[in-house]
Design a protein around this motif. Structure first.
Motif, short mmCIF file in Angstrom:
data_model
loop_
_atom_site.label_atom_id
_atom_site.label_comp_id
_atom_site.label_asym_id
_atom_site.label_seq_id
_atom_site.Cartn_x
_atom_site.Cartn_y
_atom_site.Cartn_z
N TYR A 51 0.97 -1.08 0.35
CA TYR A 51 -0.19 -0.23 -0.06
C TYR A 51 0.65 1.39 0.15
O TYR A 51 2.21 1.56 0.12
N ARG A 52 0.43 2.43 -0.02
CA ARG A 52 0.76 3.93 -0.03
C ARG A 52 0.07 4.55 1.00
O ARG A 52 -1.13 4.33 1.14
N ARG A 53 0.95 5.51 1.76
CA ARG A 53 0.34 6.16 2.40
C ARG A 53 -0.49 7.56 2.05
O ARG A 53 1.22 8.15 1.58
N THR A 54 -1.29 8.59 1.56
CA THR A 54 -1.29 9.12 1.27
C THR A 54 -2.80 10.31 1.92
O THR A 54 -3.08 10.47 1.78
N GLY A 55 -1.92 11.72 2.51
CA GLY A 55 -3.21 12.59 3.84
C GLY A 55 -3.35 11.55 3.96
O GLY A 55 -2.64 10.25 5.08
N ARG A 56 -5.00 11.15 4.70
CA ARG A 56 -5.77 10.65 6.07
C ARG A 56 -5.69 8.96 4.92
O ARG A 56 -7.34 8.22 5.68
N TRP A 57 -5.47 8.64 4.38
CA TRP A 57 -5.59 7.67 3.55
C TRP A 57 -4.97 6.54 3.64
O TRP A 57 -3.29 6.99 2.63
N ALA A 58 -5.02 5.44 3.02
CA ALA A 58 -3.72 4.00 3.13
C ALA A 58 -4.66 3.70 0.98
O ALA A 58 -5.82 3.43 0.96
N VAL A 59 -4.12 3.69 0.75
CA VAL A 59 -4.13 3.33 -0.62
C VAL A 59 -3.46 1.85 -1.06
O VAL A 59 -2.32 2.37 -1.32
N GLY A 88 -8.67 6.93 6.52
CA GLY A 88 -9.57 5.39 5.19
C GLY A 88 -8.73 4.37 4.51
O GLY A 88 -7.09 4.29 4.67
N LEU A 89 -9.34 3.37 3.83
CA LEU A 89 -8.49 2.57 3.26
C LEU A 89 -9.75 2.05 1.37
O LEU A 89 -10.93 2.40 1.80
N VAL A 90 -8.85 2.48 1.09
CA VAL A 90 -9.91 2.02 0.13
C VAL A 90 -8.45 1.19 -0.42
O VAL A 90 -6.72 1.48 -1.16
N GLY A 91 -8.87 0.59 -1.42
CA GLY A 91 -8.52 -0.77 -2.30
C GLY A 91 -8.67 -0.51 -3.96
O GLY A 91 -9.22 -0.31 -4.78
N VAL A 92 -7.25 -1.27 -4.31
CA VAL A 92 -7.30 -0.72 -6.28
C VAL A 92 -6.56 -1.64 -7.11
O VAL A 92 -5.38 -2.75 -6.02
N GLN A 93 -7.58 -2.02 -8.02
CA GLN A 93 -6.57 -3.37 -8.90
C GLN A 93 -6.86 -4.39 -8.29
O GLN A 93 -6.13 -5.36 -8.59
N LEU A 94 -8.35 -4.57 -7.92
CA LEU A 94 -8.41 -5.43 -7.14
C LEU A 94 -8.99 -6.79 -8.38
O LEU A 94 -9.85 -6.46 -8.65
N GLN A 95 -8.57 -8.14 -7.61
CA GLN A 95 -8.71 -8.88 -9.37
C GLN A 95 -10.53 -10.03 -8.36
O GLN A 95 -10.49 -9.14 -8.26
N ARG A 96 -11.48 -10.29 -9.28
CA ARG A 96 -12.51 -10.45 -9.04
C ARG A 96 -12.30 -11.46 -7.70
O ARG A 96 -13.50 -11.16 -6.96
N LEU A 322 -15.46 9.63 -2.25
CA LEU A 322 -15.06 10.59 -3.60
C LEU A 322 -13.43 10.79 -3.00
O LEU A 322 -12.82 11.15 -3.82
N PRO A 323 -13.32 11.22 -1.68
CA PRO A 323 -12.03 11.57 -1.77
C PRO A 323 -11.04 10.56 -1.37
O PRO A 323 -10.16 10.38 -1.63
N GLY A 324 -11.40 8.59 -1.30
CA GLY A 324 -10.81 7.83 -1.34
C GLY A 324 -10.19 7.71 -2.75
O GLY A 324 -9.52 7.56 -2.98
N PHE A 325 -11.34 7.83 -4.11
CA PHE A 325 -11.09 7.20 -4.60
C PHE A 325 -10.41 8.58 -5.14
O PHE A 325 -9.31 8.44 -6.28
#
Length: 335
Positions: A51-59, A88-96, A322-325
């Motif tokens: 992951y990466r931390r950006t501001g108050r989010w973990a991506v 906050g937590l958002v995950g991206v490029q998840l597979q099915r 939307l902030p997570g995105f």
């Protein structure tokens, strides 16, 4: 529980995880080794979270790269850690498969785009559908293009010159990170770099990253060219690389993830956000300023992909954020 960012051996542990734990079939998994990423582990659990931390989010990049029995342990522990940090937590490029795990745990999960792959076993550029592609490749070669696979260390200055020209032509656009590859660093030994030159001067390159799993092969990753160069540079380099890979018996060439492409309501999971689904379609149609999805897809479709692989974003909570995105793009240095 251990949380590490740049500890000795982190790259080795991530590499072992993405090679060994391929259940999620993430064709972009090698991007987990990008510099600037952080790694989360749990003592006794076989796997890692990147992951990466950006501001108050973990991506988070992809799902946990983990043994099946430890997947949920890592996901739950990472989620708790992020919450304990007040993030906050958002995950991206998840597979099915990842998406289904996250949805069962109450995440809001939506398709965000797709990746594309070509089977190389029977691939050929013959036939009328590839006529325009062949013409562009021929034009580049008539203009004097030569192509070689090279060691990145031997062309460091040339790559920097191409990068500078490429970014300058985009009005000083930021260097993208996180969800795109890089050249150099500890992981470079595992990548492959093909460079095109005219009159001895490098004018374009494509870097390929390894892909593991049932569609093992290479991913067409970072690619750049001199803006005023000959038409067909990228196409000619990729066609050359394909012939090298085919001669080696490589089964698949992947073209990586493109947001807002390949969108299909049939790929959505129960509980997805209808509002976010609308947003992704709007960004496909009108969002070129955020990401040139249509241009990227046009290049990939030139190669007649055999497989479209849906990819997902997951928000920790009962609604898409939307902030997570926005922080996904912030992690990518898009703004």
């Amino acid at each position: 529980m251990a949380v590490t960012s740049t500890e000795t051996g982190a790259e080795k542990r991530i590499l072992e995880a993405i090679r060994t734990h391929t259940a999620s079939e993430n064709p972009s998994s090698f991007l987990a080794l990008n510099s600037g990423n952080s790694m989360f582990t749990v003592p006794g659990a076989d796997g890692v979270v990147v992951y990466r931390r950006t501001g108050r989010w973990a991506v988070q990049f992809g799902g946990p790269f983990a043994a099946e029995d430890d997947y949920d342990t890592l996901l739950d522990a990472f989620r708790s850690h992020v919450r304990d940090e007040g993030l906050g937590l958002v995950g991206v490029q998840l597979q099915r498969g990842d998406a289904e795990h996250y949805a069962r745990r109450g995440f809001t999960v939506n398709q965000i785009g797709a990746s594309w792959a070509v089977s190389l076993a029977e691939f050929t550029l013959r036939g009328t559908r590839f006529m325009q592609l062949r013409n562009k490749i021929s034009r580049a070669h008539r203009n004097g293009l030569t192509i070689q696979e090279v060691d990145a260390g031997d062309v460091r200055d040339a790559v920097a010159t191409i990068d500078k020209a490429w970014l300058g032509a985009k009005g000083g656009a930021h260097e993208l990170e996180f969800l795109v590859g890089q050249i150099g660093g500890a992981a470079q030994a595992h990548r492959r770099l093909f460079v095109g030159a005219i009159d001895g001067a490098p004018v374009a390159y494509i870097s390929y990253s390894p892909v593991h799993g049932s569609r093992a092969g290479w991913m067409h990753d970072l690619s750049r060219r001199i803006p005023e160069g000959s038409p067909g540079l990228m196409e000619a380099i990729n066609a050359h690389a394909i012939e090298v890979f085919r001669a080696e018996g490589v089964a698949w060439l992947h073209f990586g993830f493109t947001p807002f492409t390949g969108l299909d309501s049939g790929y959505e999971l129960d509980g997805h956000s209808s509002a976010f689904q609308w947003l992704t379609r709007a960004l496909w149609a009108e969002g070129a300023a955020l990401y040139p999805a249509q241009t990227q897809l046009s290049y990939k479709q030139k190669w007649a992909p055999d497989v479209v692989i849906p990819e997902y974003v997951a928000f920790d909570g009962p609604a898409a954020s939307l902030p997570g995105f926005a922080h996904v793009f912030r992690a990518c240095n898009a703004f």
